[in-house]
Design an enzyme around this catalytic site. Sequence first.
Site, short mmCIF file in Angstrom:
data_model
loop_
_atom_site.label_atom_id
_atom_site.label_comp_id
_atom_site.label_asym_id
_atom_site.label_seq_id
_atom_site.Cartn_x
_atom_site.Cartn_y
_atom_site.Cartn_z
N ASN A 80 -7.38 -0.03 5.64
CA ASN A 80 -7.08 -0.62 6.94
C ASN A 80 -5.60 -0.92 7.14
O ASN A 80 -5.12 -0.92 8.27
CB ASN A 80 -7.90 -1.92 7.09
N SER A 118 0.44 9.73 12.58
CA SER A 118 -0.10 9.16 11.33
C SER A 118 -1.60 8.92 11.46
O SER A 118 -2.37 9.11 10.51
CB SER A 118 0.62 7.86 10.97
N LYS A 119 -2.03 8.52 12.65
CA LYS A 119 -3.45 8.22 12.87
C LYS A 119 -4.27 9.51 12.95
O LYS A 119 -5.40 9.56 12.45
CB LYS A 119 -3.62 7.37 14.14
N TYR A 123 3.38 6.97 15.14
CA TYR A 123 2.12 6.24 14.95
C TYR A 123 0.91 7.15 15.21
O TYR A 123 -0.01 7.23 14.40
CB TYR A 123 2.08 5.03 15.88
N VAL A 154 0.81 -1.22 0.00
CA VAL A 154 0.00 0.00 0.00
C VAL A 154 0.85 1.28 0.00
O VAL A 154 0.30 2.37 -0.07
CB VAL A 154 -0.99 0.04 1.18
N ILE A 187 -7.86 -3.89 20.41
CA ILE A 187 -8.55 -4.96 19.70
C ILE A 187 -7.59 -6.14 19.64
O ILE A 187 -6.38 -5.96 19.45
CB ILE A 187 -8.93 -4.50 18.27
#
Lengths: 271, 265
Positions: free
Chosen positions: A100, A171-172, A168, A74, A201
């Site tokens: 995702n 980026s989110k 992280y 990706v 999760i």
Amino acid sequence: MSESTTVSRPPRAFEGKVALVTGAGSGIGKATALELARQGAKVAVLSKNPDRVRATVDAVEALGTEALPIVADVTSQADLEGAVAAIEQAWGKLDSVVINAGANGVWAPIDDITLDEWQWTIRTNLTSTFLTTRATVPLLKKNDKGAIVIVASVNGSRIFSNTGATAYSCSKAGQVAFMKMTALELAQFQIRVNAVCPGWIETNIEENTVHRNREGLRLPVEFPQGVHVLEGHPGSPDQVARVMAFLLSDAADHISGTEMWVDGAESLLVG
Amino acid sequence: MTNPLPYASSLAGKVAIVTGAGSGIGKAAAIELGRQGAKVGVLSRKADDVQATVDEIAQAGGEAMPLVADVTMQQQLEASVATVKQAWGRLDGLVVNAGANGQFAPVDDLTLEEWNRTLDTNLTSTFLTTRAAVPLMKQSGGSIVVISSVNGSRIFAYSGAAAYSTSKAAQVAFTKMVALELAKDKIRVNCVCPGAIDTAINGKTLRRNTDSIRWPVEFPKGHHMYDGEPGSADQVGELIAFLLSDASDHVSGTTVYIDAAESLL
């Protein structure tokens, strides 16, 4: 309203629809691919890992629908454009996109993490979101409508205490802003764009996380009864997948530009 | 609404109360819940409106109960919950929807009574409705949906609507506070923020001297850009039903904007 009972609805919301799921080899992506397949969608299963693509494709086909295996990176524009071309060739259209694919990357102090590590995380999570959207929008526009759901995180939107996860979290957070920008831009093409922000999760995302020199970095807040306030344990990929399916479906056809936290209220405690 | 459900509805056998169920979003939610098999307590101040919603649910083969009550009156809300408990023995879903735009006016023109009335109607009613329902919901867990607005969270350009927007912002905070508090009781609490929806709410808005304070904004034609028109109450009803269903069983403490991205413009 001509329907008279609760059971008169057509049973499957994604009958005749085509979906692309990135990062579909495991975790939330795989669960979403299977949930959409269960509801009748044809699913393009995209991941870097050929074995995992194959496993998800087999599982989708076992549910009685069609799957298209796509081994792609990706972060590669050419790979993504090839993937969309393959979908168009196979099925002639695209209705739903699940963005995702992503990774935690290296979690380390800000004066320790290297530029290469920073860029790897931003590229893997955020630039990939741009590239996936960019590659799929032309085909989505050919439909009368379409929907994109981006998988962001509680990190970067509500949780900032995973000290060391700066790349992280950035980026989110970037994905959430990207979602809102594109929701407005693509509204005129009847393309909806939303984001889910999952909390803890049960997935294997931690497998590929590199923790370096984080000892003592995180402020030692303790939660003697744990943080999973609603259910007492982390969420499951299936729980996120059900929200994804709702947001992609026509039942959500007035919903665009929103994030939804899917975390059983944990992020309201942890922060 | 002919959309197939994108989830396995789990509302059969469940009991829900919807406030403000005599019209608009509340009525649409009540009907959708009835369609999905829930027993619905239809609550509004206006007996005629309540009966019309109850009749519509019954005609579609569902089960509903009229609850005529004022959501600013604690005793009336407690009596409504008692009625539901007596009839159906449980409460799984609560849609806190009743509210009004109230008086729009410049902040130095709006009276204390008008301010209090809007906060009572929209915010204190949210507290009182939740307070009355939670003891019964704790029996078996459940889901609460609070209907807030894009006003007070994403839109602040309706000058003169300070009381309304403040009440709606506070509902979002209330949602997050009680989502955490009630998690241990397996009660989920979420908030829906609708944009322009085709309901009668705007016809009831009282406006006084608001022209002078409104910052001029000109939208391009077709500013409801996605649908070409405001959203429908049915669309919001579908979201509410999803949030009450077990398909959203890991969703708590979130807001969901339902406005076709308009509030981003």
